[in-house]
Design a protein around this motif. Sequence first.
Motif, PDB file in Angstrom:
ATOM      1  N   GLU B  68      34.059  32.750  35.279  1.00 11.93           N
ATOM      2  CA  GLU B  68      33.780  33.818  36.035  1.00 11.93           C
ATOM      3  C   GLU B  68      35.163  34.759  35.184  1.00 11.93           C
ATOM      4  N   TYR B  71      41.607  37.615  36.381  1.00  7.29           N
ATOM      5  CA  TYR B  71      42.337  38.683  36.606  1.00  7.29           C
ATOM      6  C   TYR B  71      42.739  39.393  35.367  1.00  7.29           C
ATOM      7  N   GLY B 257      53.903  35.331  41.203  1.00  3.38           N
ATOM      8  CA  GLY B 257      53.300  34.147  40.240  1.00  3.38           C
ATOM      9  C   GLY B 257      53.457  32.973  41.229  1.00  3.38           C
ATOM     10  N   GLY B 285      50.245  39.462  47.741  1.00  7.16           N
ATOM     11  CA  GLY B 285      50.141  39.498  46.052  1.00  7.16           C
ATOM     12  C   GLY B 285      49.962  40.738  45.452  1.00  7.16           C
ATOM     13  N   PHE B 286      50.608  40.995  44.190  1.00 13.40           N
ATOM     14  CA  PHE B 286      50.576  42.185  43.353  1.00 13.40           C
ATOM     15  C   PHE B 286      50.476  41.903  41.968  1.00 13.40           C
ATOM     16  N   ILE B 287      50.053  42.981  41.169  1.00 14.56           N
ATOM     17  CA  ILE B 287      49.846  42.676  39.653  1.00 14.56           C
ATOM     18  C   ILE B 287      50.488  44.171  39.079  1.00 14.56           C
ATOM     19  N   MET B 289      50.138  45.796  36.532  1.00 15.33           N
ATOM     20  CA  MET B 289      49.261  46.816  36.007  1.00 15.33           C
ATOM     21  C   MET B 289      48.934  47.707  36.907  1.00 15.33           C
ATOM     22  N   ASP B 290      48.949  47.451  38.205  1.00 11.11           N
ATOM     23  CA  ASP B 290      48.349  48.280  39.400  1.00 11.11           C
ATOM     24  C   ASP B 290      49.474  49.334  39.565  1.00 11.11           C
TER      25      ASP B 290
END
Lengths: 347, 347
Positions: B68, B71, B257, B285-287, B289-290
């Motif tokens: 699948e 992220y 991470g 959590g956060f990324i 890129m956002d």
Amino acid sequence: MAAAAEEVGNRRVILKRYVTGFPTEDDMEVVPATARLAVPPGSAAVVVKNLYLSCDPYMRSRMSRHDEPSYVPDFVQGEVLTTLGVSKVVESGHQDYKAGDLVWGMTGCEEYTLITNLQTHFKINHPELPLSYYTGVLGMPGLTAYVGFFDVAKPKKGDYVFVSAASGAVGQLVGQLAKISGCYVVGSAGSDEKVNLLKTKFGFDDAFNYKKEQDLNATLKRCFPEGIDIYFENVGGAMLDAVLLNMRLHGRVSVCGMISQYNLEQLDGVRNLFHIVAKRIRMEGFIVMDHYGTYRKFEEEMAGYLKEGKITYVEDVAEGIESFPSALIGLFYGRNVGKQLVAVARE
Amino acid sequence: MAAAAEEVGNRRVILKRYVTGFPTEDDMEVVPATARLAVPPGSAAVVVKNLYLSCDPYMRSRMSRHDEPSYVPDFVQGEVLTTLGVSKVVESGHQDYKAGDLVWGMTGCEEYTLITNLQTHFKINHPELPLSYYTGVLGMPGLTAYVGFFDVAKPKKGDYVFVSAASGAVGQLVGQLAKISGCYVVGSAGSDEKVNLLKTKFGFDDAFNYKKEQDLNATLKRCFPEGIDIYFENVGGAMLDAVLLNMRLHGRVSVCGMISQYNLEQLDGVRNLFHIVAKRIRMEGFIVMDHYGTYRKFEEEMAGYLKEGKITYVEDVAEGIESFPSALIGLFYGRNVGKQLVAVARE
């Protein structure tokens, strides 16, 4: 008045021994005692007659002895248990209370209780609704569902919502609040009877019996092909692990409780926490006591829903103070169908 | 112009095979190739010369094949890896770019790259600072530290802050931002050399070598007798479990991470999640890129700190494109001291 105080029989539930692992009825004992229906002179206390006593999962923590203070104080071995209950004031030394007032709040697991601290008691504003509801839909579990769903999970119309222990005191309300909010809601429960209740009585869009599912991840994928926006967490362990695999981007996990873990000596490990990063998940715990300031607003709103028939509530009522130990233990085996409480007296 | 385009040697790093478990250098290969220094006619692309290439932990996910979508997209077997880098435009078909412009953004792990999508590239506004900083303190890891600490963890003056992988590209900045914010900050790292850096160079209040600690719970109790308000999570697994035991009421876990888990076939189970309820913890959590919309604000603020000497940054620079595979693998063994990057060319 104090001199002429009546003394009455007062059966009470005491903690016989601290518990490790699964509690049993034998960890408690119902013992005879007496109560004086009088307030100590000069004290702002009240004596109440207990009508309905609540059995709640968080009480399991209180039955063990903790080296460090837990989030709720431990019960004291040999002493009467305490729990939330609906009570009627029979004697009052407090200017805000008079005999006959109906209140809910922390009381003893017994027939009569002297309450010296009324800080977290609420007078009952809707006695036209069933008084027992103040142990549930109009009391702590109701407020728990309300703040955990609206304030913690912050639902949006159209969100996909999953509720575990969904027929319980809190879960059945979360599901109905989710429907009122325009969400799609699925619940899990531990028997076909409960699953049936979820679908037919509480209006869940779908429901499943987790004990019959081989692969919770596959089950959730089937129920939520688009994934889960909000998980209202009541159970922990393997269910949480499966849910994390199925959360959507920016999903929220409102962590109310983890009943599957309360009696384990070795807790289950949850392995899929990296999804919190990959999906930017917010997982947030809450304790209803922090939100008592919301109670009156909640009480009015919920009383309105009940009167309009927009929310329905199922209770599992055990009769008599003697039934308290088995009713409480039943929670951890999922024996209760709906909110578990004990009717000690009707008025 | 295109007709006269120069063709140059262009060594590149390809993915030889998808990885399970720990990656090795042999999973990649540095191969010779050529590049035409020309933009396809009519295209709004640019050709860049890559100066500095970034090695980042999230790249581990891209080295495996996912059924699948993950992220971040998987690398393609047999094709050149991509990574964030600092590059110089040598040919441009894009109206906003001209030869000589310095940019940072996603590029190939090679000497020259044709970039057709410039949507997430940024021009470098502070070329007076070391250009390599745009793979770190002024690039993605810097922005990660900034949004993960300020926007996710929401620090208050006096908060007790714990940072794992604290000498890494992100961790060293979180610690320094915490000090600037008036917090007490402790870091963990995997060697005495790194621990020394934390205390002497980055101004952490305390630090420990997690490989030398027998009991992380006891270590954290020693470092945080009052408990932890903010955990900046870079590692996951056993450290997270120990941290949960030591969080304070209303603590926040900013989940950046979980590098300890990236190479495991069987993930570690985290057992102490009930503390999320008991202590009303928010784990989020956060990324990064956002949060690219915050980049220009961040860049100015961070450039200011660097010029004022309020923030210092340690890089681990490997020389030459051939060193890319070993530099990347080194991250997962903690071989790097500070931000790992590869200098492909200096100008």
